[in-house]
Design an enzyme around this catalytic site. Structure first.
Site, PDB file in Angstrom:
ATOM      1  N   MET A 333     -20.061 -70.437  35.980  1.00  0.00           N
ATOM      2  CA  MET A 333     -20.589 -70.126  37.069  1.00  0.00           C
ATOM      3  C   MET A 333     -20.650 -71.155  38.326  1.00  0.00           C
ATOM      4  SD  MET A 333     -20.347 -66.815  36.690  1.00  0.00           S
ATOM      5  CE  MET A 333     -20.832 -66.256  38.422  1.00  0.00           C
ATOM      6  N   ASP A 352     -25.176 -81.673  38.988  1.00  0.00           N
ATOM      7  CA  ASP A 352     -25.894 -81.241  37.839  1.00  0.00           C
ATOM      8  C   ASP A 352     -26.622 -82.680  37.083  1.00  0.00           C
ATOM      9  OD1 ASP A 352     -26.041 -80.600  34.798  1.00  0.00           O
ATOM     10  OD2 ASP A 352     -24.885 -78.875  35.359  1.00  0.00           O
ATOM     11  N   VAL A 409     -28.323 -72.314  37.848  1.00  0.00           N
ATOM     12  CA  VAL A 409     -28.607 -72.773  36.541  1.00  0.00           C
ATOM     13  C   VAL A 409     -28.875 -71.524  35.732  1.00  0.00           C
ATOM     14  CG1 VAL A 409     -29.463 -74.646  37.656  1.00  0.00           C
ATOM     15  CG2 VAL A 409     -30.986 -72.824  37.282  1.00  0.00           C
ATOM     16  N   GLU A 411     -30.491 -68.459  33.426  1.00  0.00           N
ATOM     17  CA  GLU A 411     -31.488 -67.186  33.689  1.00  0.00           C
ATOM     18  C   GLU A 411     -32.714 -67.851  33.090  1.00  0.00           C
ATOM     19  OE1 GLU A 411     -29.883 -64.109  35.948  1.00  0.00           O
ATOM     20  OE2 GLU A 411     -29.926 -66.122  36.293  1.00  0.00           O
ATOM     21  N   LYS A 416     -35.452 -71.886  37.708  1.00  0.00           N
ATOM     22  CA  LYS A 416     -34.899 -71.574  38.810  1.00  0.00           C
ATOM     23  C   LYS A 416     -36.012 -71.964  40.152  1.00  0.00           C
ATOM     24  CE  LYS A 416     -31.434 -68.107  37.491  1.00  0.00           C
ATOM     25  NZ  LYS A 416     -30.416 -68.670  37.909  1.00  0.00           N
ATOM     26  N   SER A 437     -28.508 -62.816  38.143  1.00  0.00           N
ATOM     27  CA  SER A 437     -27.654 -61.502  38.212  1.00  0.00           C
ATOM     28  C   SER A 437     -28.825 -60.416  37.984  1.00  0.00           C
ATOM     29  CB  SER A 437     -27.016 -61.388  36.815  1.00  0.00           C
ATOM     30  OG  SER A 437     -27.690 -61.796  35.777  1.00  0.00           O
ATOM     31  N   HIS A 458     -25.292 -63.325  44.269  1.00  0.00           N
ATOM     32  CA  HIS A 458     -24.659 -63.063  42.937  1.00  0.00           C
ATOM     33  C   HIS A 458     -23.124 -62.915  42.870  1.00  0.00           C
ATOM     34  CE1 HIS A 458     -24.586 -60.129  39.230  1.00  0.00           C
ATOM     35  NE2 HIS A 458     -24.456 -61.449  38.743  1.00  0.00           N
ATOM     36  N   GLU A 470     -22.866 -59.768  45.250  1.00  0.00           N
ATOM     37  CA  GLU A 470     -24.329 -59.251  45.613  1.00  0.00           C
ATOM     38  C   GLU A 470     -24.880 -59.997  46.569  1.00  0.00           C
ATOM     39  OE1 GLU A 470     -25.227 -55.959  42.195  1.00  0.00           O
ATOM     40  OE2 GLU A 470     -25.547 -57.992  41.834  1.00  0.00           O
ATOM     41  N   ASN A 508     -25.917 -53.939  37.936  1.00  0.00           N
ATOM     42  CA  ASN A 508     -26.314 -53.821  36.705  1.00  0.00           C
ATOM     43  C   ASN A 508     -27.131 -52.676  36.669  1.00  0.00           C
ATOM     44  OD1 ASN A 508     -25.378 -56.138  35.339  1.00  0.00           O
ATOM     45  ND2 ASN A 508     -26.591 -57.378  36.314  1.00  0.00           N
TER      46      ASN A 508
END
Length: 529
Positions: A333, A352, A409, A411, A416, A437, A458, A470, A508
């Protein structure tokens, strides 16, 4: 032959000297140059004059930063029946045939977007010259509305580009940048954007000198396949059979437009040119009134309407343009977001903490860009410019120059929170976004000293192909923060949808209902397949 009196007209004629004229497209009644009934009537009136008093040559151009985005979709939505649809197709065909039949050279000077009816207009000209600019895109994407090019495109494009490239371009809706369009024979020359008008006038003058008093020969694709396909029925049957197999494999059987495009092209190869145009009319009428096109047109209109939903919030962010984006995490992503931003002219810092992951992310970006170069959708020089906009780093200090920092990063809520807190410390003035997400943005914001600068952003996987993004407006998020993200999403060529910070956001939540209904159907005995 100069006419500046009809200031309300979307087209005007200007004297270019020595008997040459420029027909300038500038639709003041619309935000973009789009072909509607007013444009069709204005072009018809101008052609009346050009036919009565032929100039030495004509350049068709635009006063805006694009040539034409295509026909007004409202024309399709307003069709009342098959006769109405056939007449609409025939009227456009006849109008552009008049351009092709003018007793003088014609050149289309294309800058920016040239799609659909605008592309068919250009194909009716003797020559097409395109501006060498990042936003130049040419194509016939009508298939994305469930229809086919209906103003002569299915006949002129194969004649200019050749059978295979033309069918592939129309059936996929592909839009070509200037250099690939030149390589494939869609345009005759590519020039620096600042030289476009001068180059177009030089070309029309050259054509007039080379063909005094006569019609300019049309540009035709050459090759044994096209010639044999036109002349020999067995070869034609074999070639079009193979083309249909290839198109059906890609498009499936739920979308009739791609195979209808093949039918229209074949009619032009099988019979005379008039037969091809008649078949184009008939197929357009069938498609435009069918359920697939009606649904796709409705979806397009809703998408256009959605552009106005967030105007107030976007206006609040007008003084906060996002020029540099930092992406945290170089996984699938993160690398996808970084590449999308860089391809749309945004400078990117890709961070990263694990050097192997950073190397893998950059390798993934290079690989995807290489594929575009191989397929003719990107120039090698453009690939290098995109890569130059991405700065990979394992250090935190380069984040200080970012206008927006996007974490991508894994989920994990605690991770986060730590990543966003570190980002805020490194760049106190930057906006922050999470590509989560499902995790609550409000809970991430509690780790920040300025929670009003955080919202959700998102993207869906794969980033390049999925059109929706989103934008999650957490309770503490400032309207300026949300507006800046909405504006950026549009700049990246995506459709933003503003959602609340609720479980599942929008997509979702909808998906969970679909899955639940599917399970209920299985319990009730519906066959799983």
């Amino acid at each position: 032959m100069s006419d500046n009196s009809a200031t309300s007209s979307p087209l005007r004629v200007e004297d270019a000297g020595d008997g040459f004229v420029r027909v300038i497209f500038e639709h003041g009644g619309a935000p973009v140059n789009r072909i509607d009934r007013q444009v069709l009537e204005a072009l018809g009136g101008i052609l009346d004059r050009l036919e009565a008093e032929p100039p030495a040559g004509v350049v068709f151009t635009s006063a805006r930063d694009h040539f034409c985005v295509g026909a007004d979709v409202g024309l399709i939505a307003a069709l009342t029946g098959a006769d109405d649809a056939r007449q609409g197709s025939r009227a456009g065909q006849e109008l552009f045939a008049r351009i092709e039949a003018l007793r003088c050279p014609t050149v289309a000077a294309v800058r920016g977007t040239c799609l659909g009816g605008g592309m068919e207009w250009s194909l009716a000209c003797d020559r097409i010259i395109a501006a060498d600019a990042p936003d130049t895109r040419l194509g016939l994407p009508e298939v994305q509305l469930g229809i086919l090019p209906a103003w002569g495109g299915t006949q002129r494009l194969p004649a200019r580009m050749g059978l295979g490239p033309a069918v592939e371009m129309m059936a996929s809706g592909r839009r070509l940048p200037a250099a690939p369009a030149r390589a494939k024979g869609l345009v005759d020359a590519v020039v620096p954007a600042g030289d476009l008008e001068r180059a177009a006038l030089e070309e029309v003058r050259r054509l007039a000198g080379a063909h005094p008093g006569g019609k300019v020969p049309r540009v035709r694709a050459r090759g044994p396949v096209g010639t044999l396909t036109r002349l020999l029925p067995p070869v034609r049957a074999f070639v079009f059979g193979q083309v249909r197999k290839a198109i059906a494999k890609k498009a499936g059987h739920h979308y009739p437009a791609p195979l209808a495009i093949v039918d229209a092209v074949e009619a032009g190869f099988r019979g005379d040119r008039a037969a091809g145009y008649r078949r184009e009319q008939e197929l357009f009428a069938e498609l435009a009134l069918g359920p697939v096109s009606r649904n796709l047109v409705g979806l397009f209109q809703l998408t256009q309407e959605a552009r106005r939903w967030y105007a107030d919030e976007e206006a609040r962010a007008a003084d906060r343009p996002v020029r540099t984006v930092a992406v945290l995490g170089a996984g699938v992503m993160g690398a996808g977001i970084a590449r999308l931003a860089a391809e749309n002219g945004v400078d990117v810092v890709l961070r990263d903490v694990a050097p192997p992951a950073l190397e893998a992310g950059m390798a993934r970006i290079r690989g995807e860009l290489d594929k575009k170069v191989e397929r003719g959708r990107l120039q090698a020089s453009e690939r290098e410019a995109i890569l130059a906009r991405i700065k990979p780093t394992a250090d935190v200090s380069p984040l200080a120059g970012a206008d927006l920092i996007v974490e991508a990063v894994i989920e994990d809520l605690d991770l986060k929170r730590r990543v966003l807190q570190e980002a805020e410390n490194a760049a106190p003035e930057a906006l922050l976004a999470s590509n989560t997400s499902a995790l609550p943005i409000g809970e991430m914001a509690t780790a920040l000293s300025r929670p009003e600068r955080l919202a959700g952003l998102h993207f869906f996987n794969p980033v390049e192909r999925m059109p929706l993004v989103e934008v999650v407006a957490a309770p503490a998020a400032a309207p300026e923060t949300v507006g800046a993200l909405l504006t950026l999403v549009r700049r990246l060529g995506k459709t933003p949808v503003r959602v609340s910070d609720t479980p599942g956001f929008l997509v979702n939540r909808v998906l969970s209902i679909y899955l639940g209904e599917a399970l209920l159907q299985v319990e009730e005995g519906v066959d799983i397949a």
